[in-house]
Enzyme design. Structure first.
Site, PDB file in Angstrom:
ATOM      1  CE1 TYR A  50       2.204  -0.212   3.344  1.00 52.41           C
ATOM      2  CE2 TYR A  50       0.440   1.132   4.256  1.00 52.41           C
ATOM      3  CZ  TYR A  50       1.711   0.616   4.346  1.00 52.41           C
ATOM      4  OH  TYR A  50       2.499   0.924   5.430  1.00 52.41           O
ATOM      5  CB  SER A  65      -0.647   2.323   7.610  1.00 56.04           C
ATOM      6  OG  SER A  65      -1.239   3.458   7.020  1.00 56.04           O
ATOM      7  CB  SER A  66      -4.307   5.629  10.061  1.00 56.73           C
ATOM      8  OG  SER A  66      -3.696   6.472   9.100  1.00 56.73           O
ATOM      9  CB  CYS A  67      -4.296   3.414   4.803  1.00 52.69           C
ATOM     10  SG  CYS A  67      -3.141   2.044   4.649  1.00 52.69           S
ATOM     11  CG  HIS A 111       3.444   9.136   2.723  1.00 56.31           C
ATOM     12  ND1 HIS A 111       4.518   8.314   2.971  1.00 56.31           N
ATOM     13  CD2 HIS A 111       2.373   8.328   2.594  1.00 56.31           C
ATOM     14  CE1 HIS A 111       4.109   7.050   2.987  1.00 56.31           C
ATOM     15  NE2 HIS A 111       2.818   7.032   2.776  1.00 56.31           N
ATOM     16  CE  LYS A 133       2.371  -2.264   6.622  1.00 55.79           C
ATOM     17  NZ  LYS A 133       3.544  -2.835   7.327  1.00 55.79           N
TER      18      LYS A 133
END
Length: 324
Positions: free
Chosen positions: A148, A119-121, A191, A152
């Site tokens: 989270y 994920s881009s987070c 989301h 990742k």
């Protein structure tokens, strides 16, 4: 970055067994549809009731039985700001266990090609925009979803470590914010984009005079339709190899306010929109640099307007069976 893996990407054998972990979710179902359309005849999937990926013994037994040649790891515990802020232990623990079990079992059973989806987070909260892949681990994470993100990041490093130690040509891809069929539209677990679709749809159905959204509406977000992501995943499996995670997105962003306006129009809501500025905004901007993806030969095709309209239509057709 180099890791000594010698592999020439090529078209995958359509008859080889390919396991899509998380095949019923937003991402996994889209990837399964894309693989089916491409002619893959041995796609394997298991529901969470059939296979608990947090259970190491179950995962190893599954790999020993099915012996997949290729794996797409799209299974994860996911959620929006509220869910991530409320249950950080669950997001960290569940995702670490899922990743460790699947990646370890895949290595033991000599899976040839594996795509890990993150994920881009994973990137720092205040990373320079647009965010390049090298921004990883250069600053503090957004605190509302740091647990989270750490899970990742561990998955990316796990893939890189497997490449170095075992020479397997595994890869990682980091999608931007996703939406589309089979998304989570629940009030407390979704989301922002699916949450807004549900909120405005219900407001239109009840003729509510106004809708109240979280935050200021000013944060900028990039959105990618999940069918575009699925197409990118197959492309990367067949055309890319390297240790560095690749960003997958559109390369453009919009404000949350602009998304709200577009969704209101798509569902036919004509009331007022208010913003609860006591609620958190999250990261002020999150736009991915997708130049490496473009060099690998792929760009997005589904426009945001088209994607929202398609998702609203899907939502209305499946509203009776959605996750609550």
């Amino acid at each position: 970055m180099t890791d000594g893996v010698q592999y020439s990407p090529r078209e995958l054998d359509r008859d080889a067994t390919i396991y899509v972990a998380g095949h019923r979710g937003l991402v996994g179902s889209a990837i399964t549809r894309r693989l089916e359309a491409a002619g893959f005849g041995a796609i394997v999937g298991r529901t969470s009731a059939e296979l608990d990926l947090r259970n190491r013994d179950e995962v190893f037994a599954f790999f020993a039985e099915t012996k997949p040649r290729h794996v797409v790891l799209a299974a994860a515990k996911v959620g929006g700001i509220l869910a991530n802020s409320t249950y950080p232990v669950d997001f960290l623990s569940d995702n670490l266990r899922i990743q460790l079990n699947v990646l370890d079992a895949a290595r033991v059973h000599d899976v040839e090609r594996l795509l890990f989806l993150g994920s881009s987070c994973i990137y720092p909260k205040f990373a320079a925009q647009p965010i390049v892949e090298d921004a990883l681990l250069t600053g503090h994470l957004e605190p509302t979803n740091d647990a989270y993100a750490i899970a990742k990041i561990a998955g990316i490093l796990h893939v890189q470590a497997v490449r170095r130690q075992y020479g397997l040509p595994w890869i990682s891809a980091m999608p931007t914010n996703l939406y589309g069929p089979n998304d989570n539209f629940s009030p407390n677990g979704s989301h922002v984009l699916p949450a807004l679709i549900r909120r405005y749809h219900e407001a239109a159905a009840t003729k509510a005079p106004s809708v109240t959204n979280w935050g200021t509406g000013t944060p900028r977000r990039e959105f990618l339709h999940v069918d575009d992501l699925a197409d990118a995943c197959l492309h990367l499996l067949e055309h890319y190899d390297g240790p560095q995670q690749l960003n997958v997105g559109t390369g453009t962003d919009v404000t949350i306010h602009e998304i709200a306006v577009a969704i209101a129009a798509a569902v036919g809501y004509t009331g007022e929109t208010h913003w609860d500025t006591t609620k958190p905004d999250g990261t002020p901007q999150k736009l991915l640099d997708v130049s490496a993806l473009a060099r690998a030969g792929w760009t997005s095709k589904i426009t945001l307007q088209e994607g929202i309209e398609r998702t609203v239509s899907w939502y209305r057709e499946h509203i009776a069976s959605l996750r609550q």
